[in-house]
Design a protein around this motif. Sequence first.
Motif, PDB file in Angstrom:
ATOM      1  N   GLN A 282       0.853  -1.179   0.000  1.00  0.00           N
ATOM      2  CA  GLN A 282       0.000   0.000   0.000  1.00  0.00           C
ATOM      3  C   GLN A 282       0.885   1.223   0.000  1.00  0.00           C
ATOM      4  O   GLN A 282       1.763   1.337   0.846  1.00  0.00           O
ATOM      5  CB  GLN A 282      -0.867  -0.032   1.246  1.00  0.00           C
ATOM      6  CG  GLN A 282      -2.149   0.716   1.095  1.00  0.00           C
ATOM      7  CD  GLN A 282      -2.854   0.835   2.427  1.00  0.00           C
ATOM      8  OE1 GLN A 282      -2.641   0.032   3.321  1.00  0.00           O
ATOM      9  NE2 GLN A 282      -3.653   1.853   2.558  1.00  0.00           N
ATOM     10  N   GLU A 283       0.661   2.119  -0.961  1.00  0.00           N
ATOM     11  CA  GLU A 283       1.520   3.304  -1.029  1.00  0.00           C
ATOM     12  C   GLU A 283       1.074   4.365  -0.066  1.00  0.00           C
ATOM     13  O   GLU A 283      -0.093   4.507   0.188  1.00  0.00           O
ATOM     14  CB  GLU A 283       1.532   3.859  -2.442  1.00  0.00           C
ATOM     15  CG  GLU A 283       2.546   3.119  -3.306  1.00  0.00           C
ATOM     16  CD  GLU A 283       2.654   3.742  -4.688  1.00  0.00           C
ATOM     17  OE1 GLU A 283       2.813   4.962  -4.762  1.00  0.00           O
ATOM     18  OE2 GLU A 283       2.578   2.992  -5.652  1.00  0.00           O
TER      19      GLU A 283
ATOM     20  N   GLY B  87      23.734  12.489  -0.039  1.00  0.00           N
ATOM     21  CA  GLY B  87      22.440  11.918   0.333  1.00  0.00           C
ATOM     22  C   GLY B  87      21.327  12.848  -0.110  1.00  0.00           C
ATOM     23  O   GLY B  87      21.476  14.065  -0.065  1.00  0.00           O
ATOM     24  N   VAL B  88      20.218  12.277  -0.543  1.00  0.00           N
ATOM     25  CA  VAL B  88      19.103  13.106  -1.013  1.00  0.00           C
ATOM     26  C   VAL B  88      17.865  12.800  -0.175  1.00  0.00           C
ATOM     27  O   VAL B  88      17.533  11.637   0.052  1.00  0.00           O
ATOM     28  CB  VAL B  88      18.802  12.833  -2.504  1.00  0.00           C
ATOM     29  CG1 VAL B  88      17.699  13.756  -3.002  1.00  0.00           C
ATOM     30  CG2 VAL B  88      20.055  12.994  -3.345  1.00  0.00           C
ATOM     31  N   ILE B  89      17.207  13.855   0.289  1.00  0.00           N
ATOM     32  CA  ILE B  89      15.911  13.682   0.939  1.00  0.00           C
ATOM     33  C   ILE B  89      14.862  14.229  -0.014  1.00  0.00           C
ATOM     34  O   ILE B  89      14.882  15.409  -0.363  1.00  0.00           O
ATOM     35  CB  ILE B  89      15.859  14.407   2.302  1.00  0.00           C
ATOM     36  CG1 ILE B  89      16.868  13.759   3.257  1.00  0.00           C
ATOM     37  CG2 ILE B  89      14.454  14.346   2.884  1.00  0.00           C
ATOM     38  CD1 ILE B  89      16.953  14.441   4.601  1.00  0.00           C
ATOM     39  N   PHE B  90      13.983  13.353  -0.472  1.00  0.00           N
ATOM     40  CA  PHE B  90      13.012  13.734  -1.492  1.00  0.00           C
ATOM     41  C   PHE B  90      11.765  14.309  -0.833  1.00  0.00           C
ATOM     42  O   PHE B  90      11.387  13.909   0.257  1.00  0.00           O
ATOM     43  CB  PHE B  90      12.633  12.508  -2.320  1.00  0.00           C
ATOM     44  CG  PHE B  90      13.786  11.927  -3.088  1.00  0.00           C
ATOM     45  CD1 PHE B  90      13.990  12.274  -4.407  1.00  0.00           C
ATOM     46  CD2 PHE B  90      14.660  11.041  -2.488  1.00  0.00           C
ATOM     47  CE1 PHE B  90      15.047  11.740  -5.118  1.00  0.00           C
ATOM     48  CE2 PHE B  90      15.733  10.504  -3.195  1.00  0.00           C
ATOM     49  CZ  PHE B  90      15.925  10.853  -4.515  1.00  0.00           C
ATOM     50  N   GLN B  91      11.121  15.223  -1.564  1.00  0.00           N
ATOM     51  CA  GLN B  91       9.895  15.815  -1.028  1.00  0.00           C
ATOM     52  C   GLN B  91       8.833  14.751  -0.799  1.00  0.00           C
ATOM     53  O   GLN B  91       8.103  14.772   0.171  1.00  0.00           O
ATOM     54  CB  GLN B  91       9.360  16.871  -1.995  1.00  0.00           C
ATOM     55  CG  GLN B  91       7.995  17.385  -1.563  1.00  0.00           C
ATOM     56  CD  GLN B  91       7.566  18.625  -2.305  1.00  0.00           C
ATOM     57  OE1 GLN B  91       8.060  18.916  -3.371  1.00  0.00           O
ATOM     58  NE2 GLN B  91       6.652  19.365  -1.715  1.00  0.00           N
ATOM     59  N   SER B  92       8.791  13.780  -1.731  1.00  0.00           N
ATOM     60  CA  SER B  92       7.767  12.738  -1.625  1.00  0.00           C
ATOM     61  C   SER B  92       8.249  11.582  -0.767  1.00  0.00           C
ATOM     62  O   SER B  92       7.744  10.481  -0.871  1.00  0.00           O
ATOM     63  CB  SER B  92       7.452  12.226  -3.021  1.00  0.00           C
ATOM     64  OG  SER B  92       8.654  11.752  -3.609  1.00  0.00           O
ATOM     65  N   SER B 143       3.059   2.785   4.898  1.00  0.00           N
ATOM     66  CA  SER B 143       1.641   3.121   4.806  1.00  0.00           C
ATOM     67  C   SER B 143       0.993   3.243   6.180  1.00  0.00           C
ATOM     68  O   SER B 143      -0.098   3.789   6.301  1.00  0.00           O
ATOM     69  CB  SER B 143       0.906   2.067   3.982  1.00  0.00           C
ATOM     70  OG  SER B 143       1.066   0.791   4.551  1.00  0.00           O
ATOM     71  N   GLN B 144       1.674   2.714   7.213  1.00  0.00           N
ATOM     72  CA  GLN B 144       1.107   2.796   8.565  1.00  0.00           C
ATOM     73  C   GLN B 144       1.618   4.020   9.315  1.00  0.00           C
ATOM     74  O   GLN B 144       1.332   4.181  10.496  1.00  0.00           O
ATOM     75  CB  GLN B 144       1.458   1.530   9.344  1.00  0.00           C
ATOM     76  CG  GLN B 144       0.872   0.268   8.735  1.00  0.00           C
ATOM     77  CD  GLN B 144       1.503  -0.978   9.310  1.00  0.00           C
ATOM     78  OE1 GLN B 144       2.709  -1.156   9.251  1.00  0.00           O
ATOM     79  NE2 GLN B 144       0.692  -1.848   9.877  1.00  0.00           N
ATOM     80  N   LEU B 145       2.408   4.857   8.640  1.00  0.00           N
ATOM     81  CA  LEU B 145       2.991   6.016   9.311  1.00  0.00           C
ATOM     82  C   LEU B 145       2.299   7.301   8.881  1.00  0.00           C
ATOM     83  O   LEU B 145       1.738   7.371   7.789  1.00  0.00           O
ATOM     84  CB  LEU B 145       4.479   6.125   8.958  1.00  0.00           C
ATOM     85  CG  LEU B 145       5.375   4.932   9.274  1.00  0.00           C
ATOM     86  CD1 LEU B 145       6.789   5.233   8.808  1.00  0.00           C
ATOM     87  CD2 LEU B 145       5.356   4.606  10.749  1.00  0.00           C
ATOM     88  N   SER B 146       2.384   8.311   9.726  1.00  0.00           N
ATOM     89  CA  SER B 146       1.881   9.637   9.341  1.00  0.00           C
ATOM     90  C   SER B 146       2.893  10.295   8.411  1.00  0.00           C
ATOM     91  O   SER B 146       4.032   9.828   8.283  1.00  0.00           O
ATOM     92  CB  SER B 146       1.703  10.480  10.589  1.00  0.00           C
ATOM     93  OG  SER B 146       2.978  10.807  11.111  1.00  0.00           O
ATOM     94  N   GLY B 147       2.478  11.376   7.772  1.00  0.00           N
ATOM     95  CA  GLY B 147       3.361  12.089   6.848  1.00  0.00           C
ATOM     96  C   GLY B 147       4.664  12.509   7.510  1.00  0.00           C
ATOM     97  O   GLY B 147       5.743  12.355   6.937  1.00  0.00           O
ATOM     98  N   GLY B 148       4.558  13.016   8.742  1.00  0.00           N
ATOM     99  CA  GLY B 148       5.753  13.464   9.450  1.00  0.00           C
ATOM    100  C   GLY B 148       6.695  12.320   9.760  1.00  0.00           C
ATOM    101  O   GLY B 148       7.917  12.450   9.670  1.00  0.00           O
ATOM    102  N   ALA B 174       5.040  19.127   2.617  1.00  0.00           N
ATOM    103  CA  ALA B 174       3.729  18.469   2.701  1.00  0.00           C
ATOM    104  C   ALA B 174       3.252  18.309   4.143  1.00  0.00           C
ATOM    105  O   ALA B 174       2.226  17.686   4.383  1.00  0.00           O
ATOM    106  CB  ALA B 174       3.801  17.103   2.015  1.00  0.00           C
ATOM    107  N   LEU B 175       3.996  18.868   5.095  1.00  0.00           N
ATOM    108  CA  LEU B 175       3.635  18.638   6.503  1.00  0.00           C
ATOM    109  C   LEU B 175       2.849  19.808   7.083  1.00  0.00           C
ATOM    110  O   LEU B 175       2.988  20.945   6.638  1.00  0.00           O
ATOM    111  CB  LEU B 175       4.894  18.429   7.333  1.00  0.00           C
ATOM    112  CG  LEU B 175       5.819  17.305   6.879  1.00  0.00           C
ATOM    113  CD1 LEU B 175       7.007  17.195   7.824  1.00  0.00           C
ATOM    114  CD2 LEU B 175       5.067  15.988   6.823  1.00  0.00           C
ATOM    115  N   ASP B 176       2.060  19.524   8.098  1.00  0.00           N
ATOM    116  CA  ASP B 176       1.360  20.608   8.794  1.00  0.00           C
ATOM    117  C   ASP B 176       2.362  21.401   9.634  1.00  0.00           C
ATOM    118  O   ASP B 176       3.439  20.913   9.966  1.00  0.00           O
ATOM    119  CB  ASP B 176       0.253  20.034   9.669  1.00  0.00           C
ATOM    120  CG  ASP B 176       0.816  19.176  10.766  1.00  0.00           C
ATOM    121  OD1 ASP B 176       0.957  19.673  11.902  1.00  0.00           O
ATOM    122  OD2 ASP B 176       1.158  18.010  10.486  1.00  0.00           O
TER     123      ASP B 176
END
Lengths: 283, 315
Positions: A282-283, B87-92, B143-148, B174-176
């Motif tokens: 799941q993405e 090292g790269v940290i991607f926005q997505s 998928s079980q994690l929040s955006g942060g 993309a974070l609050d």
Amino acid sequence: MKTRLSLGQKSALLSLALFGVILLVWQLATLPAAPTVAAGVDPEYAALMGGGTSNAASSFPTPAAMAQTVWEKLSDPFYDNGPNDKGIGIQLAYSMARVLAGFFMAAAVAIPLGFAIGNSRMVYQAIDPYVQVLKPISPLAWMPLALYTIKDASASSIFVIFICSLWPMLINTAHGVANVRKDWLDVSRTLEVNPLRLAFRVILPAAAPTILTGMRISMGIAWLVIVAAEMLVGGTGIGYFVWNEWNNLSLTNVLFAILMIGVVGMALDSIFGVLGKRVAYQE
Amino acid sequence: MTNSTIHPFLQVEHLARAYPSPTGGDAVTVFDHVNFRIHKGEFVCVTGHSGCGKSTILNILAGLDTASAGNVFMDGREVAGPSLDRGVIFQSHALMPWLSVLENVAFAVKSRWPSWNKHKVHDHAMRYIELVGLKGAEHKKPSQLSGGMKQRVGIARAFSIEPKMLLMDEPFGALDALTRGVIQEELLKICAETQQTVFMITHDVDEAILLSDKIMLMSNGPHARIAEIVNNTLPRPRERSAIHREPHYYPIRNHLVDFLVSRSKQFGALRDAPDAPSSPTVFDPADLVEPAASAEPETLHTPPVGKPHIHLVNA
Ligand SMILES: Nc1ncnc2c1ncn2[C@@H]1O[C@H](COP(=O)(O)OP(=O)(O)OP(=O)(O)O)[C@@H](O)[C@H]1O
Ligand SMILES: [Mg+2]
């Protein structure tokens, strides 16, 4: 009371009701045409009594006769009394062996080739015309060519299965590999992941759901085609069994074989359903 | 500092990128004559309007994209392709969804040190997962994690390979606001500990002020340039809740906002003379408040004439 039933219970009840309706219609349709004939009379006798007009209806087995045949056949599935009288288990095993052989050979070709096609625009464009021409050919059309070149009926049906399983797996693998998210490839590039590790640890798991869908479609088609192929070449297998029983005018056995084809096909499909769930993410 | 001025860690010279025109005419030059240097341990933020080419520059630095002209040197060697050094940290966040948090970080660790055994890879990965405060969630799937939390995994993964330089493309976009603040402070702490050299793209003026040593401002494209460089003179350690009390805070903030609102457009004049050499003006708040004190070596360029007044008024 009714409102407390869960969705699953409700659909199970509806399923059962539907089954009852089917049995009832079946029973009514196979009732002896002449009302004077008592129920439970020998079907052949009933056919004789009914005369030419109701012949078709009365030679069709009643649900009870059918149930009895199913019970008998399933209680001894592996007997072998010569080429024209084998248990249903043996016939299904022959068909299954051919399907699996053809299917796995196709997978061994389609998945690596699909990787190559999906990875390279150039290879894709080079191979695409062949795929487009070969894909719409009915797998059975290959049968004469296979019989001529391979000279063996069983191997020819395996070849036909190979051909028909090839395309969905090839196309889905190529599609899955070509559509791996660029982010994951970029991450791998910045981590200097070597090509082999990239293929097995990133691209394969990323494309696995699509590849598995292709395998599931291939298996479904292979199971459809094997029946026809075996009818054509004869000898052994569930397809041959159906044709043989039709020649014997045993509609009960034909019906039984149809039921078995459906059950095995469903089982094969659900195996791939389970495998598909295992690799899904799941993405 | 003086030594590193002579041998900058990262040097970008006359970088340009053109894309073929969608209508079939001349190629569109997104940016050209982009020159800047980053010293070891420096935290540099880049900001500018959408579409001016920030992500493109970052991708070229990462080696994921190639420039139409110009060169990038890191540590004296030319950048030609992606490397574990950056090292790269991607926005997505770009986490692999079929791997758990731990496996995602371990995948990077194993790529960096292929000879390490499972145990060592695990311990190293766990150290960075703890560093970003995700201990206990290491077996969860993205998928079980929040955006942060996902973004934190991305940070742990990038730091775990101990790169010489870190590249971040709007990592917190993309974070609050609340989550962003918390992660910004964590990043501040980790960077202070590891002396990490960072190049970060952000649209958030306050984020740039909180994190950076230097803020580069890009003019609008096409033919975008690095138009101005702002030295962030706020003392460290910084705290989000207190930095607005620093005397240099408002001069810097107003300068940045002014640029984004009005000045970025004026640089469009450069388009008429695309080959004119570009040297960004340097803004140093130290020049305003206490002109005599601490002339940085970078302050060789003349500060923009007349602007100090505007900013003092605004402050
Ligand atoms: N593949 C492409 N083909 C043509 N033009 C492109 C391509 N990729 C990017 N561009 C153009 O390059 C310019 C810069 O894009 P880039 O993504 O670097 O902008 P950005 O500064 O990161 O913007 P944002 O702040 O919105 O992320 C844009 O104007 C875009 O239209
Ligand atoms: Mg961008």
